[in-house]
Enzyme design. Structure first.
Site, PDB file in Angstrom:
ATOM      1  CG  PHE A  39      -1.897  -1.159   1.213  1.00 18.32           C
ATOM      2  CD1 PHE A  39      -3.161  -0.993   0.675  1.00 18.32           C
ATOM      3  CD2 PHE A  39      -1.538  -2.414   1.716  1.00 18.32           C
ATOM      4  CE1 PHE A  39      -4.068  -2.057   0.643  1.00 18.32           C
ATOM      5  CE2 PHE A  39      -2.438  -3.476   1.690  1.00 18.32           C
ATOM      6  CZ  PHE A  39      -3.703  -3.298   1.149  1.00 18.32           C
ATOM      7  CB  ILE A  77       1.102   0.230   5.625  1.00 13.80           C
ATOM      8  CG1 ILE A  77      -0.256  -0.461   5.706  1.00 13.80           C
ATOM      9  CG2 ILE A  77       0.950   1.738   5.582  1.00 13.80           C
ATOM     10  CD1 ILE A  77      -0.971  -0.214   7.025  1.00 13.80           C
ATOM     11  CB  CYS A  78       4.820   2.707   1.958  1.00 17.90           C
ATOM     12  SG  CYS A  78       6.205   3.854   1.913  1.00 17.90           S
ATOM     13  CB  VAL A  79       7.501   3.178   7.100  1.00 22.95           C
ATOM     14  CG1 VAL A  79       8.788   3.296   6.303  1.00 22.95           C
ATOM     15  CG2 VAL A  79       7.641   3.959   8.404  1.00 22.95           C
ATOM     16  CB  ALA A  82       2.338   4.912   6.975  1.00 23.72           C
TER      17      ALA A  82
END
Lengths: 130, 102, 135
Positions: A39, A77-79, A82
């Site tokens: 994501f 989820i891409c940090v 995010a």
């Protein structure tokens, strides 16, 4: 076959997450492996556990969580994306002094390298976005 | 080598469809999804371009997206095939890679 | 045996209006560490990403165009810019940043990273890849 999925848009705003979900389900049904769902961009918003969609609508976040549990999917989820958008896990909450964490079941936060690695290891990368 | 191209934009809003058509080599597969399905309909201003493309490329449209928008198979440009999500998965696997014209 | 794939990042969107160009560049930088055969394509509005003279001081957004100049240091040296996309937008190569790299196999000679290709050549380039990244 091993497939990696990338989702660039958030839930409800754009059809991307719906398309990706239905594609993922169909691929699993056909016996393929979904090696990772990544994501990115506003797509990270698919991983918040704070959504309350109307009762008569689909629950996009919950159904991703359920699909992940049933099929041991790796929802990443891409940090960096995010952090910009306020999707926070326990570790991020402590590190950045935030008041809450909101990552839904079955999702995890990790680096962009996970997308590149998925693209290397999978037979196909399919992107759903705007 | 072969490529599956997907287009998810209405051709009347963005240039994704025309860009896809001009960047896909002969024998490519093109799948219209989401708002891209509007590109599959007869008698539009871009129907001529699609008509020519059908002759050298395999063009598909995602049935569930078509139906959702009040469109049906009778309105499709000749030569376009309808697939469901299982068919979408098959197209991904049957080609070496996927180019998503977002 | 380590797999080396031909990766192409397909840039089709203008910078600043949306975040795609910046966040795509972030993947390129991270991806450089994976030692793949990487190239970038600038097609459609993507050519606007590498315009000269970007100054974002008036919109309070970070100007990320200098990052493109640093790509050579990450061994990202194959940047394909589509001629037709430039022409449609009234641009020539002079409107774009001069992007170069130092070629270690040629006594660190400075070379252009940008190759201008036709649309037909771009279609062939896409065809030659193993993975196409789209943002």
């Amino acid at each position: 076959m091993k497939l990696a999925i990338q989702i660039n848009e958030g839930p409800y705003q754009h059809e991307a997450s719906d398309s990706a979900y239905l594609f993922t389900k169909a691929a699993l049904q056909a016996g393929h492996e979904i090696s990772r769902v990544f994501f990115y961009h506003d797509g990270v918003n698919n991983g918040t556990n704070l959504t309350t969609p109307p009762q008569d609508d689909r629950n996009i976040v919950k159904r991703w969580s359920e699909l992940a549990t049933e099929n041991e999917l790796d929802l990443v989820i891409c940090v960096a994306a995010a952090q910009r958008r306020g999707i926070v896990d326990q570790g991020e909450m402590e590190r950045n002094g935030k008041s809450a964490q909101n990552v839904a079941d079955g999702f995890r936060i990790s680096g962009l390298g996970q997308l590149v690695e998925a693209a290397i290891e999978a037979d196909r990368l399919v992107v759903f976005g705007d | 080598m072969s490529t599956l191209h997907t287009v998810n934009k209405s051709p009347f809003e963005k240039n994704s469809m025309s860009s896809c058509l001009s960047h896909s080599v002969a024998d490519s597969a093109i799948l219209m999804i989401e708002d891209g399905v509007y590109g599959a309909i007869k008698n539009t201003s871009i129907a001529g371009d699609i008509d020519s493309a059908v002759k050298e490329k395999s063009i598909y449209v995602l049935g569930p997206d078509l139906k959702a928008r009040g469109l049906n198979e009778d309105q499709l440009i000749d030569g376009i095939s309808v697939v469901d999500y299982a068919g979408f998965v098959e197209l991904v696997c049957a080609n070496d890679k996927v180019q998503n014209w977002l | 045996m380590a797999t080396i794939k031909k990766f192409m990042y397909v840039n089709r969107k203008a910078p600043y209006g949306t975040v795609y160009a910046l966040e795509s560049l972030e993947v390129v930088l991270i991806g450089a560490a994976f030692d793949q055969d990487v190239s970038l394509a600038f097609v459609d509005d993507g050519v606007y990403q590498i315009m000269k003279g970007q100054d974002t001081s008036g919109i309070e957004v970070k100007n990320f165009s200098p990052i493109y100049s640093a790509l050579g240091d990450y061994e990202v040296t194959k940047l394909y810019v589509e001629k037709e996309s430039m022409e449609e937008r009234g641009l020539t190569l002079d409107d774009l940043m001069p992007l170069v790299y130092e070629d270690e196999d040629d006594d660190w000679a400075e070379k252009d990273s940008i190759t201008v290709v036709s649309r037909a050549e771009m279609a062939e380039l896409l065809e030659q890849q193993d993975v196409l990244f789209n943002f």
